[in-house]
Write an enzyme that holds these catalytic residues in place. Structure first.
Site, PDB file in Angstrom:
ATOM      1  N   ARG A  49       0.866  -1.186   0.000  1.00  0.00           N
ATOM      2  CA  ARG A  49       0.000   0.000   0.000  1.00  0.00           C
ATOM      3  C   ARG A  49       0.900   1.233   0.000  1.00  0.00           C
ATOM      4  NH1 ARG A  49       2.351   2.013   3.666  1.00  0.00           N
ATOM      5  NH2 ARG A  49       0.823   3.679   3.619  1.00  0.00           N
ATOM      6  N   GLY A  50       0.251   2.406  -0.165  1.00  0.00           N
ATOM      7  CA  GLY A  50       1.016   3.636  -0.359  1.00  0.00           C
ATOM      8  C   GLY A  50       1.123   3.869  -1.858  1.00  0.00           C
ATOM      9  N   ARG A  92      -7.381  -0.467  -6.705  1.00  0.00           N
ATOM     10  CA  ARG A  92      -7.597   0.643  -5.776  1.00  0.00           C
ATOM     11  C   ARG A  92      -7.684   1.923  -6.615  1.00  0.00           C
ATOM     12  NH1 ARG A  92      -4.333   1.103  -0.392  1.00  0.00           N
ATOM     13  NH2 ARG A  92      -6.269   2.131   0.243  1.00  0.00           N
ATOM     14  N   ASP A 246      -2.138  10.868  -2.267  1.00  0.00           N
ATOM     15  CA  ASP A 246      -2.540   9.820  -3.219  1.00  0.00           C
ATOM     16  C   ASP A 246      -2.930  10.393  -4.578  1.00  0.00           C
ATOM     17  OD1 ASP A 246      -3.085   8.597  -0.392  1.00  0.00           O
ATOM     18  OD2 ASP A 246      -2.815   6.948  -1.818  1.00  0.00           O
ATOM     19  N   ASN A 256      -5.610  12.240   0.512  1.00  0.00           N
ATOM     20  CA  ASN A 256      -4.674  11.440   1.309  1.00  0.00           C
ATOM     21  C   ASN A 256      -5.508  10.675   2.338  1.00  0.00           C
ATOM     22  OD1 ASN A 256      -1.902  10.678   1.875  1.00  0.00           O
ATOM     23  ND2 ASN A 256      -2.104  11.786   3.801  1.00  0.00           N
ATOM     24  N   LYS A 257      -4.849   9.863   3.129  1.00  0.00           N
ATOM     25  CA  LYS A 257      -5.534   8.986   4.082  1.00  0.00           C
ATOM     26  C   LYS A 257      -6.613   9.716   4.879  1.00  0.00           C
ATOM     27  CE  LYS A 257      -5.224   5.549   4.399  1.00  0.00           C
ATOM     28  NZ  LYS A 257      -6.226   4.758   3.617  1.00  0.00           N
TER      29      LYS A 257
HETATM   30  O1  MRU Z   1      -4.530   3.268   2.115  1.00  0.00           O
HETATM   31  P1  MRU Z   1      -3.044   3.478   2.007  1.00  0.00           P
HETATM   32  O2  MRU Z   1      -2.282   2.936   3.173  1.00  0.00           O
HETATM   33  O3  MRU Z   1      -2.503   3.013   0.688  1.00  0.00           O
HETATM   34  O4  MRU Z   1      -2.894   5.066   2.062  1.00  0.00           O
HETATM   35  C1  MRU Z   1      -1.617   5.611   1.995  1.00  0.00           C
HETATM   36  C2  MRU Z   1      -1.585   7.085   2.088  1.00  0.00           C
HETATM   37  O5  MRU Z   1      -2.600   7.731   2.226  1.00  0.00           O
HETATM   38  C3  MRU Z   1      -0.248   7.722   1.883  1.00  0.00           C
HETATM   39  O6  MRU Z   1      -0.138   8.901   2.623  1.00  0.00           O
HETATM   40  C4  MRU Z   1      -0.033   8.042   0.408  1.00  0.00           C
HETATM   41  O7  MRU Z   1      -0.309   6.926  -0.397  1.00  0.00           O
HETATM   42  C5  MRU Z   1       1.360   8.503   0.126  1.00  0.00           C
HETATM   43  S1  MRU Z   1       2.552   7.219   0.289  1.00  0.00           S
HETATM   44  C6  MRU Z   1       4.051   7.892  -0.119  1.00  0.00           C
END
Ligand code: MRU
Length: 356
Positions: A49-50, A92, A246, A256-257
């Protein structure tokens, strides 16, 4: 630092290994990926993820999926490449890096087909181009993270308290992370600072991943539950916020998250700078504003349980948006591998995105 830096994706002798992030911090287990379907599931289940890491895993997923398609004539190979890429893009939807990376490898293969002008024979050379471009995306990400770190280092002053959210770290990229990159470099230089990592419910990337990787690297990190961020701001303990992204729309609105928006509102109220660190592949100028960004909705079970243990009554109604959108006006600046983007975001983001 480099020897201790965790690698979430390993590509070795044509095989893809993903560190299963759902098992961290308790177990470090690498899982070999044997099919495109397995890679799709690993992305969906957040084993990887990320935004940048999803993109790298995705293009290797395409390499795995196309492996037995080389006997096809080039036109059929291309048709299959598009099909498989569309399939991976659906794993995703919010992070634009996945789509960007898949489009990039496809364009490269398409260009090599055009150059060869061959419509007969097999597609071995196209497949080779696919592998090379996927490997290049992976390699480049390491360098991009380092440059983000170098560009962001100027903002870390001795003694600072830095608040971060979710995990935009080494685990989320092919290098030293995005939001964490300036932290790793500052630590290497001996600059003292401390990090507050919000746990980041529902899936706890802050607690399970950021706290783990920063602690492992010897960085001074303190874990807080998400609802404690406000008292840290009120007590003057947060000098700067640094998060990842993201997808950034043309006007600077940033997905973002889930929970990032609340932190940005607090940062503005308490006059604390709010930085977003990202590779320019996260900038999506085709999306005008944050309203047009698709927000992934995930299974409600992530909310009704924690670490596999149910914490809510059976049958309770739940919503689980995985991301929120922070309006560009709450963002102080973007830190990218090509430099700092400050306001006016509309023209500055477009200019930097055009340079990629
Ligand atoms: O749901 P995730 O864990 O994939 O979400 C990740 C984030 O929101 C990160 O902040 C984003 O992807 C940047 S990672 C360099």
């Amino acid at each position: 630092m480099s020897s201790k830096r965790v690698k979430s994706i390993r590509w070795e002798s044509g095989n893809l290994y993903l560190l299963d992030q759902t098992k961290l911090p308790h177990q470090m287990v690498e899982e070999k990926q044997n099919s495109i379907g397995q890679v799709w599931d690993s992305i969906k289940q957040m084993k990887v993820r990320g935004a940048p890491a999803i993109a790298i895993a995705g293009v290797y997923g395409l390499v795995i999926g196309m492996k037995d398609k080389t006997p096809l004539p080039p036109q059929d190979f291309m048709a299959e490449l598009y099909n498989q890429s569309d399939y991976l893009k659906k794993s995703r939807p919010t992070a634009v890096n996945l789509t960007w990376a898949l489009n990039r490898v496809i364009n490269k293969v398409k260009a090599s087909l055009k150059k060869s002008e061959s419509t007969a024979g097999d597609s071995s050379s196209l497949y080779k181009t696919l592998i090379q471009e996927a490997e290049m995306i992976h390699r480049e990400d390491e360098d991009i993270c380092k440059k983000i770190g170098e560009n962001g280092l100027q903002f870390i002053m001795p003694g600072m308290g830095i608040l971060t959210y979710c995990n935009a770290g080494a685990l989320a990229t092919g290098g030293i992370g995005t939001a964490t990159a300036p932290m790793y470099l500052a630590h290497e230089k001996g600059i003292p600072f401390h990090v507050f990592a919000c746990e980041s419910r529902p899936v706890l990337q802050g607690a399970r991943l950021t706290a783990w990787e920063l602690q492992r690297a010897g960085i001074d990190v303190t874990l807080i539950t998400d609802n404690m961020a406000s008292i840290l701001f009120a007590r003057g303990m947060v000098d700067m916020v640094m998060v990842g992204a993201d997808r950034v729309a043309a006007n600077g609105d940033t997905a973002n998250k889930i929970g990032t928006l609340g932190i940005a509102i607090m940062a503005q109220y308490y006059s604390v700078p709010f930085y977003v660190a990202l590779p320019i592949s996260t900038i999506d100028v085709a999306t005008a504003t944050g309203r047009e960004i698709t927000i992934e909705e995930r299974d409600g079970e992530e909310v009704t349980s924690m670490g596999g243990v149910r914490i809510a009554p059976e049958g309770v109604k739940v919503i689980n948006p995985a991301f929120d959108v922070t309006p560009g006006e709450l963002i102080t600046a973007f830190i990218t591998e090509k430099g700092i983007i400050s306001k006016q975001f509309n023209s500055n983001l477009a200019e930097i995105a055009a340079s990629r």
